[in-house]
Design an enzyme around this catalytic site. Sequence first.
Site, PDB file in Angstrom:
ATOM      1  N   GLU B  54       0.812  -1.220   0.000  1.00 53.58           N
ATOM      2  CA  GLU B  54       0.000   0.000   0.000  1.00 53.58           C
ATOM      3  C   GLU B  54       0.849   1.275   0.000  1.00 53.58           C
ATOM      4  O   GLU B  54       0.435   2.304  -0.528  1.00 53.58           O
ATOM      5  CB  GLU B  54      -0.948   0.023   1.200  1.00 53.58           C
ATOM      6  N   PHE B 116     -11.382  -6.543  14.533  1.00 49.84           N
ATOM      7  CA  PHE B 116     -10.367  -7.102  13.642  1.00 49.84           C
ATOM      8  C   PHE B 116      -9.991  -6.082  12.562  1.00 49.84           C
ATOM      9  O   PHE B 116     -10.846  -5.504  11.907  1.00 49.84           O
ATOM     10  CB  PHE B 116     -10.891  -8.384  12.982  1.00 49.84           C
ATOM     11  N   GLN B 117      -8.705  -5.840  12.416  1.00 49.93           N
ATOM     12  CA  GLN B 117      -8.166  -4.887  11.443  1.00 49.93           C
ATOM     13  C   GLN B 117      -8.722  -3.480  11.599  1.00 49.93           C
ATOM     14  O   GLN B 117      -8.925  -2.761  10.626  1.00 49.93           O
ATOM     15  CB  GLN B 117      -8.347  -5.404  10.011  1.00 49.93           C
ATOM     16  N   LYS B 166     -17.217   0.162   6.540  1.00 49.49           N
ATOM     17  CA  LYS B 166     -17.725  -0.764   5.523  1.00 49.49           C
ATOM     18  C   LYS B 166     -19.242  -0.692   5.348  1.00 49.49           C
ATOM     19  O   LYS B 166     -19.745  -0.709   4.225  1.00 49.49           O
ATOM     20  CB  LYS B 166     -17.331  -2.193   5.898  1.00 49.49           C
ATOM     21  N   MET B 473      24.806   7.925   0.731  1.00 47.18           N
ATOM     22  CA  MET B 473      24.703   9.248   1.339  1.00 47.18           C
ATOM     23  C   MET B 473      25.094   9.198   2.822  1.00 47.18           C
ATOM     24  O   MET B 473      25.767  10.092   3.335  1.00 47.18           O
ATOM     25  CB  MET B 473      23.276   9.785   1.169  1.00 47.18           C
TER      26      MET B 473
HETATM   27  C1  LIG Z   1      19.297  14.025   0.747  1.00 48.63           C
HETATM   28  C2  LIG Z   1      18.610  15.341   0.530  1.00 48.63           C
HETATM   29  C3  LIG Z   1      19.351  16.475   0.281  1.00 48.63           C
HETATM   30  C4  LIG Z   1      18.717  17.691   0.012  1.00 48.63           C
HETATM   31  N1  LIG Z   1      19.487  18.772  -0.333  1.00 48.63           N
HETATM   32  C5  LIG Z   1      18.876  19.891  -0.768  1.00 48.63           C
HETATM   33  C6  LIG Z   1      19.631  20.993  -1.286  1.00 48.63           C
HETATM   34  O1  LIG Z   1      20.859  20.972  -1.345  1.00 48.63           O
HETATM   35  N2  LIG Z   1      18.961  22.062  -1.752  1.00 48.63           N
HETATM   36  C7  LIG Z   1      17.583  22.121  -1.729  1.00 48.63           C
HETATM   37  O2  LIG Z   1      17.023  23.097  -2.198  1.00 48.63           O
HETATM   38  N3  LIG Z   1      16.863  21.130  -1.224  1.00 48.63           N
HETATM   39  C8  LIG Z   1      17.468  20.014  -0.756  1.00 48.63           C
HETATM   40  N4  LIG Z   1      16.690  18.986  -0.285  1.00 48.63           N
HETATM   41  C9  LIG Z   1      15.233  19.154  -0.234  1.00 48.63           C
HETATM   42  C10 LIG Z   1      14.807  19.882   1.019  1.00 48.63           C
HETATM   43  O3  LIG Z   1      14.784  18.984   2.101  1.00 48.63           O
HETATM   44  C11 LIG Z   1      13.391  20.506   0.861  1.00 48.63           C
HETATM   45  O4  LIG Z   1      12.486  19.522   0.485  1.00 48.63           O
HETATM   46  C12 LIG Z   1      13.351  21.576  -0.190  1.00 48.63           C
HETATM   47  O5  LIG Z   1      14.439  22.464  -0.069  1.00 48.63           O
HETATM   48  C13 LIG Z   1      12.061  22.370  -0.053  1.00 48.63           C
HETATM   49  O6  LIG Z   1      11.828  23.084  -1.207  1.00 48.63           O
HETATM   50  P1  LIG Z   1      10.857  24.319  -1.253  1.00 48.63           P
HETATM   51  O7  LIG Z   1      11.330  25.377  -0.326  1.00 48.63           O
HETATM   52  O8  LIG Z   1      10.696  24.642  -2.674  1.00 48.63           O
HETATM   53  O9  LIG Z   1       9.525  23.818  -0.591  1.00 48.63           O
HETATM   54  P2  LIG Z   1       8.382  22.823  -1.041  1.00 48.63           P
HETATM   55  O10 LIG Z   1       8.310  21.751  -0.039  1.00 48.63           O
HETATM   56  O11 LIG Z   1       8.439  22.480  -2.457  1.00 48.63           O
HETATM   57  O12 LIG Z   1       7.153  23.753  -0.644  1.00 48.63           O
HETATM   58  C14 LIG Z   1       6.475  24.537  -1.509  1.00 48.63           C
HETATM   59  C15 LIG Z   1       6.219  25.923  -0.923  1.00 48.63           C
HETATM   60  O13 LIG Z   1       5.414  26.591  -1.869  1.00 48.63           O
HETATM   61  C16 LIG Z   1       4.213  27.020  -1.269  1.00 48.63           C
HETATM   62  N5  LIG Z   1       3.170  26.885  -2.265  1.00 48.63           N
HETATM   63  C17 LIG Z   1       2.481  25.772  -2.609  1.00 48.63           C
HETATM   64  N6  LIG Z   1       1.585  26.055  -3.554  1.00 48.63           N
HETATM   65  C18 LIG Z   1       1.705  27.370  -3.823  1.00 48.63           C
HETATM   66  C19 LIG Z   1       1.042  28.248  -4.712  1.00 48.63           C
HETATM   67  N7  LIG Z   1       0.065  27.833  -5.526  1.00 48.63           N
HETATM   68  N8  LIG Z   1       1.421  29.548  -4.738  1.00 48.63           N
HETATM   69  C20 LIG Z   1       2.407  29.997  -3.890  1.00 48.63           C
HETATM   70  N9  LIG Z   1       3.048  29.201  -3.031  1.00 48.63           N
HETATM   71  C21 LIG Z   1       2.711  27.901  -3.000  1.00 48.63           C
HETATM   72  C22 LIG Z   1       4.017  26.166  -0.060  1.00 48.63           C
HETATM   73  O14 LIG Z   1       3.213  26.835   0.887  1.00 48.63           O
HETATM   74  C23 LIG Z   1       5.446  25.934   0.392  1.00 48.63           C
HETATM   75  O15 LIG Z   1       5.888  26.994   1.209  1.00 48.63           O
HETATM   76  C24 LIG Z   1      17.309  17.772   0.031  1.00 48.63           C
HETATM   77  C25 LIG Z   1      16.569  16.643   0.324  1.00 48.63           C
HETATM   78  C26 LIG Z   1      17.199  15.428   0.546  1.00 48.63           C
HETATM   79  C27 LIG Z   1      16.356  14.228   0.803  1.00 48.63           C
HETATM   80  C1  LIG Z   2      13.071   5.252   4.482  1.00 48.22           C
HETATM   81  C2  LIG Z   2      14.393   5.856   4.760  1.00 48.22           C
HETATM   82  N1  LIG Z   2      15.242   5.294   5.637  1.00 48.22           N
HETATM   83  C3  LIG Z   2      16.461   5.836   5.867  1.00 48.22           C
HETATM   84  C4  LIG Z   2      16.838   6.987   5.247  1.00 48.22           C
HETATM   85  C5  LIG Z   2      18.198   7.615   5.525  1.00 48.22           C
HETATM   86  N2  LIG Z   2      19.017   7.592   4.302  1.00 48.22           N
HETATM   87  C6  LIG Z   2      19.141   8.677   3.513  1.00 48.22           C
HETATM   88  S1  LIG Z   2      20.058   8.400   2.146  1.00 48.22           S
HETATM   89  C7  LIG Z   2      20.328   6.791   2.601  1.00 48.22           C
HETATM   90  C8  LIG Z   2      21.151   5.875   1.738  1.00 48.22           C
HETATM   91  C9  LIG Z   2      20.539   5.610   0.424  1.00 48.22           C
HETATM   92  O1  LIG Z   2      21.240   4.564  -0.176  1.00 48.22           O
HETATM   93  P1  LIG Z   2      21.067   4.247  -1.717  1.00 48.22           P
HETATM   94  O2  LIG Z   2      19.638   4.136  -2.062  1.00 48.22           O
HETATM   95  O3  LIG Z   2      21.938   3.102  -2.068  1.00 48.22           O
HETATM   96  O4  LIG Z   2      21.570   5.585  -2.402  1.00 48.22           O
HETATM   97  P2  LIG Z   2      23.052   6.193  -2.531  1.00 48.22           P
HETATM   98  O5  LIG Z   2      23.158   7.253  -1.493  1.00 48.22           O
HETATM   99  O6  LIG Z   2      24.025   5.088  -2.323  1.00 48.22           O
HETATM  100  O7  LIG Z   2      23.077   6.758  -3.887  1.00 48.22           O
HETATM  101  C10 LIG Z   2      19.706   6.514   3.825  1.00 48.22           C
HETATM  102  C11 LIG Z   2      19.801   5.227   4.515  1.00 48.22           C
HETATM  103  C12 LIG Z   2      15.907   7.565   4.365  1.00 48.22           C
HETATM  104  N3  LIG Z   2      16.149   8.715   3.742  1.00 48.22           N
HETATM  105  N4  LIG Z   2      14.722   6.981   4.122  1.00 48.22           N
END
Ligand SMILES: Cc1cc2nc3c(=O)[nH]c(=O)nc-3n(C[C@H](O)[C@H](O)[C@H](O)COP(=O)(O)OP(=O)(O)OC[C@H]3O[C@@H](n4cnc5c(N)ncnc54)[C@H](O)[C@@H]3O)c2cc1C
Ligand SMILES: Cc1ncc(C[n+]2csc(CCOP(=O)(O)OP(=O)(O)O)c2C)c(N)n1
Lengths: 161, 563
Positions: B54, B116-117, B166, B473
């Site tokens: 799911e 259940f469930q 249900k 990562m």
């Molecule tokens: C491993 C990892 C590394 C990351 N590294 C980076 C990085 O280096 N740089 C980076 O930028 N991010 C990075 N991120 C992502 C980061 O965590 C955030 O998700 C991201 O920066 C959020 O982007 P955003 O500010 O555009 O917000 P979003 O989450 O995209 O939010 C959208 C915003 O727009 C607003 N909005 C929505 N609809 C409308 C509308 N119709 N009109 C006006 N406003 C609206 C919402 O209210 C909200 O404030 C990383 C994520 C991971 C998993």
């Molecule tokens: C569900 C979940 N568990 C743990 C993490 C923490 N985490 C972030 S990146 C990462 C490693 C990802 O490994 P892989 O998919 O092999 O990608 P790589 O960084 O090697 O490219 C982990 C464990 C996460 N982001 N999401």
Amino acid sequence: MKHTLAVLVENRYGVLSRVAGLFARRGYNIDSLAVGVTEDPTISRMTIVVRGDDLVLEQVTKQLNKLIDVIRVTDLGSEDTVERELALIKVNADVNNRSEIMQIADIFRAKIIDVASKSMVIEVTGDENKIKAIEQLLKPFGIKEMVRTGKIALRRGSKSV
Amino acid sequence: MTEQTEKMTGARALIECLYREGVDTIFGYPGGQVLPIYDALYDSKIRHVLVRHEQSAAHAADGYARATGKVGVCLATSGPGATNLVTGIATAYMDSIPIVALTGQVPLSMIGNDAFQEANITGITLPITKHNYLLQDANDIPRIMKEAFHIASTGRPGPVLIDIPKDLTTELIDFYYPEKVKLRSYNPTYEGNIQQIKKAAEEISKSYKPVIYAGGGVISSNASEYLRALAEKVQVPVTTTLTAMGAFPVDHPLFIGMLGMHGTKYANYAIQESDLVIAVGARFDDRVTGKIKSFAANAKIIHIDVDPAEISKNVRVDIPIVGNAKKVLEDLLKYVEKAPTEEWLKRIAHWKKSYPLHYIDGSGSIKPQYIIEQIHDACKDAIIVTEVGQHQMWAAQYFKFSEPRTFISSGGLGTMGFGFPASLGVKMGKPDRVVFDISGDGSFQMSSQELATAVQENIPVIIAIFNNGYLGMVRQWQELFFDKRYSYTCIRDSVDFVKLAEAYGALGLRVKQPSEVRPAIEQAIASGRPTLIDFWIECEENVSPMVPAGAAINEILDLERKK
Ligand SMILES: Cc1cc2nc3c(=O)[nH]c(=O)nc-3n(C[C@H](O)[C@H](O)[C@H](O)COP(=O)(O)OP(=O)(O)OC[C@H]3O[C@@H](n4cnc5c(N)ncnc54)[C@H](O)[C@@H]3O)c2cc1C
Ligand SMILES: Cc1ncc(C[n+]2csc(CCOP(=O)(O)OP(=O)(O)O)c2C)c(N)n1
Ligand SMILES: [Mg+2]
């Protein structure tokens, strides 16, 4: 800083848990919360006393407004309002000090609503300070139990929230 | 216009509501409490994609929504079915993606009995839904479905869950679909305040060192065109967040790449030196701002966002404009003029030249960045979906996106296992596009069972596994901040991915040499089948540049690995 918020919400299943959950999840502290239905049976009114600086208050207000079931949030802090809280206090009392306690109650315009051989229940209404004051005075007799409604508040004059 | 009411069961009413909302595809998994709904689906025109978990149904609905801009729909049974949706719903919530999740529930009279469930899914999802409902009366089905789609897709979009006991699905009701929603407590602001817009326009037109910091809100409001028009008219550089990649063409001269932790040096330098930051639909996430106190310390900040709660949540804002990004940009365009940015653009061009994104080519080993470049070269208009990890960052850094809704990634929650099921949703929504799931060897194993879905339903996506034998990562952080103590991050030889693909009936390809990269990509695209490519990449390659967590965003590490 304490703020008093008047929150109008849909009088619907689950709304209280949405509001309470929001406070818990975002780490806001509720000092008190009173809730009841309004003159319009489809709307409930919550009076929430919350602690925090202006930034916290701004976020609380905005986040509350985001809940779909919240109709309006008003900060009564800056308004001229009447505020009341009701407390019931069960205090140790016997023939020797009963009249002394009744005198205290009298000064606070509190009511004695139950008398038993070893205790009395006092009902007091007022603002927080008044309730604190009577609580202090009754403490030496031994407070067995106390319950408070939490603050409720209305704006003065004809304007409503 | 008055509409005839028609008698039907609650289950049929639900399906009828989906029709009325224009839903063509839903993702789900059956069970006891949704049997009547599945029975109604059996001869309906709505395509139901049977996933194998799911969580994938929620991710697929999410991917569908991100790719098409429409509301994605998923369906699960009560109890474990519903709880399995949770990670998917939270993922959509964090990135403000509109989905409607339908869950079965035990009959009304049994709720609260630990039947259940039974699971209190409305309670569980309270903090991760924009709104949710526990249906109490079958006659409410049309109204609540209408409200759910409205709430999910308007204002700041987000997931809405409807829990359906249900017994209500077998009850007969008079079906009548309301034309409008009436919600006195929900009225998102669309139009920005015109005084604020004028004030912003004035500030923008006289700025010397402005930067536009565009976020996911630009994509969700379909505002890319206006963003571009504004940038070009004012002559201001544009950086985007991870979730907004594609909102501005990467090869545009005013584009300076992603900002933040793994953003380009020049985007981060530009922000730090700017005198005006124009944030559009972005939420000042900590991955972006780094040390919040030193973020754009000398700049005024204009913040355009549809959600008032985002204004001044993390940084103080000088000119807030609450409204729909597209609408506000459209209005703003009328008042802005070209700004005196010549010197600024020269300075940025200099940074761009001095500190380009780059990697050191491996002799013999496959560099992950090279794969991304080759995918782009082979198919410029591919839709890139990602999992979470290093591969996700490389995809964001090296693919040259040219249009919105072509980079689809879990940003806020960072959910490993998102990409593959999301890519199935993307492909269902955009069947004519080539869809890649850029995956890691770790992430893929969180949703690999969906190979069955892809094959059975014939959804030809391409899974590109960046196989480095590590939870890369995390390994990178261990290398940098924990003295190379690789505690439980080595997953080498987990499984033979090619055989795994074949076991499910998908095409599996293995690539060990740089020279094989391109042919494999071409073969996958040509195959028209669900295809997995197992790329054996350089194992300890790092994502570079990098701003360590908590540092100011101009304190940047270079981490190219030589070989
Ligand atoms: C491993 C990892 C590394 C990351 N590294 C980076 C990085 O280096 N740089 C980076 O930028 N991010 C990075 N991120 C992502 C980061 O965590 C955030 O998700 C991201 O920066 C959020 O982007 P955003 O500010 O555009 O917000 P979003 O989450 O995209 O939010 C959208 C915003 O727009 C607003 N909005 C929505 N609809 C409308 C509308 N119709 N009109 C006006 N406003 C609206 C919402 O209210 C909200 O404030 C990383 C994520 C991971 C998993
Ligand atoms: C569900 C979940 N568990 C743990 C993490 C923490 N985490 C972030 S990146 C990462 C490693 C990802 O490994 P892989 O998919 O092999 O990608 P790589 O960084 O090697 O490219 C982990 C464990 C996460 N982001 N999401
Ligand atoms: Mg890996």
